[in-house]
Design an enzyme around this catalytic site. Structure first.
Site, PDB file in Angstrom:
ATOM      1  N   TYR A 111      -3.208   4.566   2.410  1.00 43.34           N
ATOM      2  CA  TYR A 111      -3.243   5.191   3.727  1.00 43.34           C
ATOM      3  C   TYR A 111      -4.297   6.297   3.779  1.00 43.34           C
ATOM      4  CZ  TYR A 111      -2.090   7.201   8.153  1.00 43.34           C
ATOM      5  OH  TYR A 111      -2.190   7.667   9.447  1.00 43.34           O
ATOM      6  N   GLY A 121      -2.609   4.256  -3.876  1.00 41.44           N
ATOM      7  CA  GLY A 121      -2.652   3.042  -4.687  1.00 41.44           C
ATOM      8  C   GLY A 121      -1.726   2.980  -5.886  1.00 41.44           C
ATOM      9  N   HIS A 130       0.845  -1.190   0.000  1.00 41.34           N
ATOM     10  CA  HIS A 130       0.000   0.000   0.000  1.00 41.34           C
ATOM     11  C   HIS A 130       0.879   1.239   0.000  1.00 41.34           C
ATOM     12  CE1 HIS A 130       0.075   2.191   3.881  1.00 41.34           C
ATOM     13  NE2 HIS A 130       0.496   1.052   4.372  1.00 41.34           N
ATOM     14  N   CYS A 131       0.285   2.341  -0.444  1.00 38.61           N
ATOM     15  CA  CYS A 131       0.962   3.641  -0.429  1.00 38.61           C
ATOM     16  C   CYS A 131      -0.073   4.658   0.037  1.00 38.61           C
ATOM     17  CB  CYS A 131       1.559   3.972  -1.791  1.00 38.61           C
ATOM     18  SG  CYS A 131       0.357   4.010  -3.143  1.00 38.61           S
ATOM     19  N   GLN A 132      -0.058   5.847  -0.514  1.00 37.94           N
ATOM     20  CA  GLN A 132      -1.032   6.858  -0.104  1.00 37.94           C
ATOM     21  C   GLN A 132      -2.377   6.652  -0.807  1.00 37.94           C
ATOM     22  OE1 GLN A 132      -0.394   8.948   2.365  1.00 37.94           O
ATOM     23  NE2 GLN A 132      -2.331  10.038   2.283  1.00 37.94           N
TER      24      GLN A 132
END
Length: 118
Positions: free
Chosen positions: A109, A84, A80-82
């Site tokens: 996130y 996608g 995961h990131c901020q």
């Protein structure tokens, strides 16, 4: 592989966090982003080091991240990131290294913090 096989939803991830001992949640945001908040239980491997870190030998991976290195057939490897996009890139890098079942928490996130009230 269908889109559903590559993605995981907030509810699916929330369920796995409490029950799956096989889950490895990798946050590919920068260290600075992670310092502002993270999903509990995730480890941080910034996108620019995903490939080099996933090819570490198991002892080096364990020493660096404090968790066992996932096997290539790991049933619950989630990036995961901020929002996608970077996690999708990390997922493809992992697949190119031979990881077979890799998923992207596309809400990232941003969605997590909204739903968790952080």
């Amino acid at each position: 592989m269908s889109k559903a096989d590559k993605e995981i939803t907030y509810n699916e991830l929330k369920g796995l966090l409490g029950t799956s001992s096989n889950l490895l949640l990798i946050d590919v945001r920068t260290k600075e982003e992670v310092q502002r908040g993270k999903i509990p239980g995730s480890i941080n491997i910034p996108l620019d080091t995903v490939e080099s870190d996933l090819v570490l030998d198991p002892a080096a991976f364990q020493a660096k991240f404090g968790v066992p290195k996932p096997p290539l057939d790991s049933p619950e490897l989630v990036f995961h990131c901020q929002t996608g996009r970077r996690a999708g890139m990390a997922m493809e890098k992992a697949r190119s290294l031979g990881f077979q079942r890799v998923r992207n928490y596309v809400g990232g996130y941003k969605e997590w913090s909204e739903k968790e009230g952080k």
